[in-house]
Scaffold this active site. Sequence first.
Site, short mmCIF file in Angstrom:
data_model
loop_
_atom_site.label_atom_id
_atom_site.label_comp_id
_atom_site.label_asym_id
_atom_site.label_seq_id
_atom_site.Cartn_x
_atom_site.Cartn_y
_atom_site.Cartn_z
N HIS A 161 0.87 -1.18 0.00
CA HIS A 161 0.00 0.00 0.00
C HIS A 161 0.90 1.23 0.00
O HIS A 161 2.12 1.11 -0.07
CB HIS A 161 -0.96 -0.02 1.19
CG HIS A 161 -0.31 0.04 2.53
ND1 HIS A 161 0.61 -0.90 2.97
CD2 HIS A 161 -0.41 0.94 3.55
CE1 HIS A 161 1.01 -0.60 4.20
NE2 HIS A 161 0.40 0.52 4.56
N HIS A 199 -7.13 -3.32 5.81
CA HIS A 199 -6.49 -2.15 6.42
C HIS A 199 -7.40 -0.94 6.19
O HIS A 199 -8.46 -1.05 5.56
CB HIS A 199 -5.11 -1.94 5.78
CG HIS A 199 -4.22 -1.00 6.53
ND1 HIS A 199 -4.20 -0.92 7.91
CD2 HIS A 199 -3.32 -0.07 6.09
CE1 HIS A 199 -3.31 0.00 8.28
NE2 HIS A 199 -2.79 0.53 7.20
N ASP A 252 0.10 -4.61 7.86
CA ASP A 252 -0.91 -3.55 7.93
C ASP A 252 -2.31 -4.10 7.64
O ASP A 252 -2.93 -3.78 6.64
CB ASP A 252 -0.57 -2.43 6.96
CG ASP A 252 0.62 -1.61 7.41
OD1 ASP A 252 0.45 -0.42 7.68
OD2 ASP A 252 1.72 -2.18 7.50
N HIS A 269 6.99 -5.72 11.41
CA HIS A 269 6.22 -4.47 11.45
C HIS A 269 5.83 -4.11 12.88
O HIS A 269 4.66 -3.87 13.18
CB HIS A 269 4.99 -4.58 10.53
CG HIS A 269 4.43 -3.24 10.15
ND1 HIS A 269 3.37 -2.67 10.80
CD2 HIS A 269 4.77 -2.37 9.17
CE1 HIS A 269 3.06 -1.50 10.25
NE2 HIS A 269 3.92 -1.30 9.25
N ASP A 326 5.64 4.74 5.33
CA ASP A 326 6.63 3.80 5.87
C ASP A 326 6.84 2.59 4.98
O ASP A 326 7.71 1.76 5.26
CB ASP A 326 6.27 3.37 7.30
CG ASP A 326 4.89 2.75 7.42
OD1 ASP A 326 4.02 3.05 6.60
OD2 ASP A 326 4.68 1.95 8.36
N HIS A 327 6.09 2.50 3.88
CA HIS A 327 6.25 1.39 2.95
C HIS A 327 6.76 1.81 1.57
O HIS A 327 7.09 0.94 0.76
CB HIS A 327 4.91 0.65 2.79
CG HIS A 327 4.47 -0.04 4.03
ND1 HIS A 327 4.62 -1.39 4.25
CD2 HIS A 327 3.91 0.46 5.17
CE1 HIS A 327 4.16 -1.69 5.45
NE2 HIS A 327 3.72 -0.58 6.03
#
Length: 304
Positions: free
Chosen positions: A61, A138, A206, A265, A65-66
């Site tokens: 996604h 999510h 997530d 994570h 942070d990804h």
Amino acid sequence: MLDVCLLGTGGMMPLPYRWLTSLMVRYNGKSILIDCGEGTQVALKEKGWSPKPIDIICFTHFHADHISGLPGMFLTMGNSDRTEPLTIIGPKGVEKIVNSLRCIAPGLPFEIKFIEITEPEAEIEFGDLKIKAFKVSHNVTCYGYSISVSRAGRFDVERAKSQNIEMKYWSRLQKGETIEADGRVLTPDMVLGESRKGLKVTYTTDTRPCESIVRNAAGSDLFICEGMYGEDDKIDKAKEHKHMTFYEAADMARQADVREMWLTHYSPSLTNPKEYIGRVRHIFANSHAAKDGRSIDLCFEDEE
């Protein structure tokens, strides 16, 4: 053999002792990166792997942070004289998002090809390597990924001889090729036994627990799953922000009958994930609170 390295295990923000979550898988000269948060390049260098041969980048996604490490990764790849095309896979809008980040990484010497996922599930094949994306739960559109390698049955010499198949065709048939020769159509199933067990890695982060994760992770050799919280008092927070606890992840690993599970994570507030692993193993025994750089070489059963 699949080489797997969990480059970073952090969620939300990188820490001095924990990079943001990203995964690298290598197979037969092909390299796949899943997610590219800030610090991914440093994590790669710590592992001793190069970003130059990355063939595919998959995004779960578009939270920062990804994906925030992508512009720097592009620049490094471009400065390494890379010219081979790069394939990027992600949810709807991936091309627009990635191209907007390229404003600080223009003029790359390689082509970028996009595969946009719009359905709840999608399969993309790269030779005998298959990537399956599946939607998870999510607060934005988010996908998990399974990477699998199929394996054909053993070559049966006696079957080939009994059907008068010349030896010069054996190697090509063993590699899966269909051949027209001497007025006949020769197919791999004429000389191969039943398919053997392949390899499978499933990665998800997530998300709340959901049926699609259990179904798509089923039988995985390695299941890498978000465990944002280990503390008992964080379950309400996990539900509110659509994340998972260690124990929910372990329950899905048990349901999916995977061989091994790595947690990843982690919340920045979770300083010592191993503190909780004993309780996790009561739910699923072969669980590990992964650290940055945790690696494994997954081998076919008869090569272990």
